[in-house]
Design a protein around this motif. Structure first.
Motif, PDB file in Angstrom:
ATOM      1  N   GLU A 160       0.850  -1.042  -0.192  1.00 31.18           N
ATOM      2  CA  GLU A 160       0.438   0.107   0.090  1.00 31.18           C
ATOM      3  C   GLU A 160       1.061   1.347   0.165  1.00 31.18           C
ATOM      4  O   GLU A 160       1.297   2.518  -0.463  1.00 31.18           O
ATOM      5  CB  GLU A 160      -1.235  -0.208   1.676  1.00 31.18           C
ATOM      6  N   ASN A 161       2.177   1.528   1.083  1.00 26.38           N
ATOM      7  CA  ASN A 161       3.483   2.503   0.836  1.00 26.38           C
ATOM      8  C   ASN A 161       4.034   2.440  -0.523  1.00 26.38           C
ATOM      9  O   ASN A 161       4.236   3.436  -0.383  1.00 26.38           O
ATOM     10  CB  ASN A 161       3.885   2.153   2.038  1.00 26.38           C
ATOM     11  N   LEU A 182       1.967  -7.895 -15.194  1.00 25.98           N
ATOM     12  CA  LEU A 182       2.470  -7.320 -14.341  1.00 25.98           C
ATOM     13  C   LEU A 182       2.322  -5.779 -13.559  1.00 25.98           C
ATOM     14  O   LEU A 182       2.357  -5.461 -12.310  1.00 25.98           O
ATOM     15  CB  LEU A 182       2.948  -6.060 -15.881  1.00 25.98           C
ATOM     16  N   PRO A 183       0.554  -5.594 -13.719  1.00 31.07           N
ATOM     17  CA  PRO A 183      -0.009  -4.245 -13.112  1.00 31.07           C
ATOM     18  C   PRO A 183      -0.155  -4.569 -11.791  1.00 31.07           C
ATOM     19  O   PRO A 183       0.352  -4.042 -10.879  1.00 31.07           O
ATOM     20  CB  PRO A 183      -0.954  -3.945 -13.210  1.00 31.07           C
ATOM     21  N   ARG A 184      -0.692  -5.747 -11.957  1.00 35.33           N
ATOM     22  CA  ARG A 184      -1.356  -6.162 -10.015  1.00 35.33           C
ATOM     23  C   ARG A 184       0.971  -6.715  -9.428  1.00 35.33           C
ATOM     24  O   ARG A 184       0.482  -7.113  -8.094  1.00 35.33           O
ATOM     25  CB  ARG A 184      -1.697  -7.172 -10.329  1.00 35.33           C
ATOM     26  N   MET A 185       1.172  -7.428 -10.118  1.00 36.77           N
ATOM     27  CA  MET A 185       2.730  -7.527  -9.569  1.00 36.77           C
ATOM     28  C   MET A 185       3.142  -6.501  -9.456  1.00 36.77           C
ATOM     29  O   MET A 185       3.928  -6.466  -7.836  1.00 36.77           O
ATOM     30  CB  MET A 185       3.298  -8.679 -10.817  1.00 36.77           C
ATOM     31  N   VAL A 186       3.208  -5.553  -9.676  1.00 42.63           N
ATOM     32  CA  VAL A 186       4.036  -3.828  -9.465  1.00 42.63           C
ATOM     33  C   VAL A 186       3.713  -3.245  -7.915  1.00 42.63           C
ATOM     34  O   VAL A 186       3.909  -2.444  -7.510  1.00 42.63           O
ATOM     35  CB  VAL A 186       4.244  -3.006 -10.873  1.00 42.63           C
ATOM     36  N   SER A 187       1.950  -3.432  -8.531  1.00 41.45           N
ATOM     37  CA  SER A 187       1.430  -3.014  -7.361  1.00 41.45           C
ATOM     38  C   SER A 187       1.736  -4.198  -5.957  1.00 41.45           C
ATOM     39  O   SER A 187       1.211  -2.978  -4.901  1.00 41.45           O
ATOM     40  CB  SER A 187      -0.157  -2.843  -7.669  1.00 41.45           C
ATOM     41  N   GLY A 188       2.025  -5.160  -6.253  1.00 37.53           N
ATOM     42  CA  GLY A 188       2.222  -5.824  -5.113  1.00 37.53           C
ATOM     43  C   GLY A 188       0.530  -6.797  -5.075  1.00 37.53           C
ATOM     44  O   GLY A 188       0.723  -7.618  -3.379  1.00 37.53           O
ATOM     45  N   GLU A 189       0.381  -6.676  -5.021  1.00 37.61           N
ATOM     46  CA  GLU A 189      -1.418  -7.585  -5.272  1.00 37.61           C
ATOM     47  C   GLU A 189      -1.192  -8.542  -5.372  1.00 37.61           C
ATOM     48  O   GLU A 189      -1.909  -9.870  -4.723  1.00 37.61           O
ATOM     49  CB  GLU A 189      -2.570  -7.197  -5.411  1.00 37.61           C
ATOM     50  N   TRP A 190      -0.331  -8.964  -6.567  1.00 39.08           N
ATOM     51  CA  TRP A 190       0.491 -10.483  -6.611  1.00 39.08           C
ATOM     52  C   TRP A 190       1.608 -10.466  -6.978  1.00 39.08           C
ATOM     53  O   TRP A 190       2.532  -9.671  -6.411  1.00 39.08           O
ATOM     54  CB  TRP A 190      -0.323 -10.563  -8.415  1.00 39.08           C
TER      55      TRP A 190
END
Lengths: 577, 577
Positions: free
Chosen positions: A86-87, A149-157
């Motif tokens: 989140e940070n 990639l978007p959700r890996m980069v965000s840390g969600e995945w």
């Protein structure tokens, strides 16, 4: 007595010693400067000290466990990971194209040091995700990139790298996991992988496995290995055919779920070109190996923080000059020797890490092709040095910091023995340190016929020549550089003789690292008077002198070992071991 | 892949290199000779390999636990201990006056190596009992000796040494446990001790605690400490007022119950003279410290056995000369380097241990007072060297043997990481290795105004002069000896300067040890052609050459550190750590 982020040292390094203006101008155009850098690093330091470090010892004690085939991580880890993501820390250095912040890799390296030092088990979760995302960014199809990639980069995945098998560790050419074509470009992946960090967890979200496997009729050996993306959950949300066979019971990093993974005809998609999977993985090997090096450095710093605090408080024994009362053990020569040895490594290592990381940023983003290419080669040259030397010195540092505590260092409650157990893995994974040494001596020295390494030494020499005064620091470094050059020319001359290279490699790498540290100490000592921090102005030259008088002399002994050649290693028949 | 007792090497050492005729003639009169020695050692080796080694990894996993205030040891340990005692191993070197077999301490040392190497957690039980029995033999009243020694020597009862307190570790002068006079010469002992090995167990029989405590009105510091015998069960069979406060949670030796011990007015009896308790404990310090040194050596050998076996079986990677198929990793230079480094330490260390142990036997039993006295001083000189160097090299050896296994070394199932965790304690207990180094440099060098150490070096030189041929081995050892002499004369000259001694001590001790190992390798290489074992004849000179070309050069770098003096250590104010 807890983790203290090295913010004062970072401020010194990023304002008095290095110039972030030397980074590609892309970053300046984005408004990146040392003020922003330090603000970010302070924030990462706070998170490391306040959230991650307090979970380190409890995580070691609780470990991970299996429940109904699923991994349950240690209390607090899932929550910390959520906050970390989140940070925005997962996205720090990732490309903006997929939601990353696009900050310099130099920032990533410094954040990595703090996160790994505060809690190595934790640090591997985002670290491996980043590695997987980098491989996917470089080699994945547009469809795979958009999907994952978007959700890996965000840390969600999160991401996982599944390379090793029971009979295929260093030698990945032996791996046997199979990939069989299915309809619509998918493949069925079948095989068992071991030592899979972050193989499963309870943080929520999908887990994206990058798995090395063989296509039907693939050539034997390393030229028949392909890379596949195998998600825990398929795009339609159903579970894929993969499972955790077991958790590995390890010496350390207990809060990190290192898994045996079974892929039972799991659906996957090819990443990159068939049979070129190893190359795709090696794309991110440099940054992964630097990350591991920083783990060694980070643990050394974390162990130092506790040991120095303890040494100032613990009263035990008299000192030669201290009268009748028990003295703080920091006054004992041997305790000082150990603490100074740790710092002499950590502070030079941190500077070297910044230097190498800046080369990575230049290699990726400099507007000039030749500058990118030159920087890339320097990164290749120094990667095995950083990986092996930082983790070897890091482990030795953790052992010394533990020793400061005497018997209290051997019991769990102080956390010192955990540092030793955790630091140990970094010498082994991502290519053992012996493999790193072979990579340096057998491969990297030969780049451009030796021109890269010679150019690097020339650069060091040029830096040494720019220093006025400080002869007592510069001269021993110059002598060690001369010795390193001599050894290097010898190895270049015998480069066709694998036995000679193998026999020389480990000691050679350590000499190489000592010279790099010496080079950094010269730069640090030169920059110190410009610091606003009186403690830094006083401490840095003292530490530089400690390094050159008490650590750098190792180079001479190591050189003697190198010069002894392969004979003493080869003479004993295998049957007599 | 398991523990292999070093019987072939012991046969070589005891028949081709050393002459047991050099032991005091007391032993010959008792019929002790090399045939009996080897028969005993084979038996001890068999017990170590067949009974103790198989309990090592399960013992680490199970650990010890508390149940209703009592310690339950790992499965199999109580039974193994009973068999160990029944077979007479507890009584091996104890005095016949109290039921001992009166065999040379040299035998004890060699048995210690095997028992500790096979299972360190186990080895501490009889080892500490022996230490307590030795202290009691030397200082106890006749009544105490008659009451306790026979059953301690037989192994029916066990012994414990209770020295350390939370605020009094290295600095025992700070201890606060009290002893208050009761009726009939007894005392009430009150205090809490920590890190108490074998503090309690479920082997049956009484447990005899030797406890350091202060009498009322005792002087402050080390001159106010007395030694008390505090049995778990009083002579009338009732439980004494002592209890296990907790089990320590440790990095290793999990099957060894290291206890926090509470003495709540426990009844005890004075051993020796009031306020001279530390001296009484130090009586057996030499043999205890040698025992700890042998633990480091034993684990190094045990780790080597597994690593060498693994390296010959594990196929991974090609070799420069080995064609296309994966080679046994023993063919890789770095694996050989690590395995040879372990052997170059272990085999020289084992020889040195025999030499020192024979001096102990001479110091105790030689018919000539001057010979006894000279031997005793050599033992004093070499005790810190053996304790510190054997455990430092032992730990480093365990780490290298673990590294041979790659990732498999980091998981528990192979037992390699246990060796590392277990070996680590030996660098800490019985006086940290820093304390050993100070003992050598600050106290032992000065014996008889330097005459003892100079005489020792003269003896080494005389041995070197007796060798014909082998110049490539002898010459580097002679050069290292010259360097060691130079450093020694420097330290003798500055002996009043505690800061200089402290700053030099650790590196000095390691140079000292390297020269001793070199001296032993010369002796081994000289003796090797006389061996009946073709493998020994071939291997020993190769190992000697490996040692002098690849390990002995360390001495030069260490000497440079020593010569750097105290300045670099003292320059940083404590506040800047």
């Amino acid at each position: 007595m807890s983790y203290v982020p090295p913010i004062d040292d970072l401020r010194f390094l990023l304002t008095s010693m290095f110039d972030l203006e030397d980074l590609p101008k892309l970053f300046r155009e984005q408004g990146f400067d040392s003020g922003l850098a330090l603000a970010l690093l302070e924030e990462a330091g706070r998170f490391s000290a306040e959230t991650l470090a307090p979970l380190n010892l409890p995580g070691d004690t609780a470990g991970c466990r299996m429940e109904n085939g699923k991994v349950i991580t240690a209390p607090g880890f899932a929550n910390a990971y959520r906050r970390y993501a989140e940070n925005g820390w997962c996205a720090l250095s990732a490309t903006p194209e997929f939601g990353g912040q696009g900050l310099p890799h130099t920032m990533q390296v410094l954040v990595d040091e703090m996160v790994s030092g505060a809690n190595l088990s934790f640090g591997l979760f985002p670290g491996l995700t980043r590695g997987a995302a980098e491989a996917l960014t470089a080699h994945g199809s547009e469809a795979l990139k958009q999907a994952y990639l978007p959700r890996m980069v965000s840390g969600e995945w999160s991401g996982v790298m599944a390379l090793t098998e029971a009979a295929a560790g260093t030698d990945l050419g032996l791996l046997r996991t199979k990939a069989e074509p299915l309809a619509e470009g998918a493949f069925a992946i079948t095989g068992t992988k071991i030592f899979i960090s972050s193989g499963d967890h309870d943080f929520g979200g999908n887990i994206i496995h990058l798995v090395l496997a063989r296509l039907p009729d693939a050539p034997a050996g390393v030229k028949g290995i392909s890379l596949f993306l195998v998600p825990k959950f398929l795009p339609d949300g159903t579970p894929n055919s993969l499972s955790v066979g077991a958790l590995e019971h390890k010496m350390g990093i207990h809060a990190q779920p290192t898994c045996v993974m079974n892929y039972d005809g799991a659906t996957g998609w090819l990443v990159g070109v068939p049979n070129r999977g190893l190359n795709a993985m090696f794309t991110m090997m440099n940054t992964e190996r630097l990350f591991v090096g920083l783990q060694g450095l980070g643990i050394a710093h974390a162990a130092y923080c506790k040991a120095a605090a303890y040494a100032k408080e613990r009263l035990q024994g008299r000192t030669p000059s201290g009268g009748m009362n028990p003295a703080p053990i920091i006054e004992h020569a041997d305790v000082r020797r150990m603490l100074l040895s740790v710092r002499a490594f950590v502070e030079a290592g941190r500077a070297l890490a910044i230097w190498v990381a800046m080369q990575i940023d230049i290699s990726r983003h400099h507007e000039d092709t030749a500058a990118r290419d030159a920087a890339d080669k320097l990164v290749s040259l120094l990667t095995p040095v950083v990986k092996a030397a930082f983790t070897d010195f890091g482990f030795e540092s953790a052992v010394m910091a533990q020793q400061v505590f005497g018997g209290h260092g051997y019991v769990r409650e102080w956390g010192m023995e955990q540092f030793v157990r955790d630091a140990r893995i970094a010498q082994i994974y991502e290519g053992t340190n012996g493999v790193q040494a072979l990579d340096l001596a057998g491969r990297k020295l030969g780049m451009d016929g030796g021109a890269v390494v010679r150019g690097f030494f020339h650069r060091i020499e040029a830096d040494l020549c720019k220093v006025e005064g400080l002869e007592d620091i510069v001269t021993p470094v110059r002598e060690a550089l001369a010795l390193l050059r001599e050894l290097t020319e010898h190895l270049l001359a015998v480069s066709a003789d694998g036995a000679e290279i193998g026999a020389a490699s480990v000691e050679y790498l350590r000499v190489f690292a000592l010279v790099c540290f010496g080079w950094m100490w010269v730069g640090i000592a030169k920059a110190a008077p410009g610091s606003e921090d009186a403690g830094i102005r006083e401490a840095k030259p003292v530490l530089a002198r400690f390094f050159v008088t008490r650590m750098l002399p190792q180079a001479g002994a190591l050189a003697a070992s190198v010069k002894a050649g392969a004979g003493p290693l080869a003479a004993l028949p295998s049957s007599l071991f």
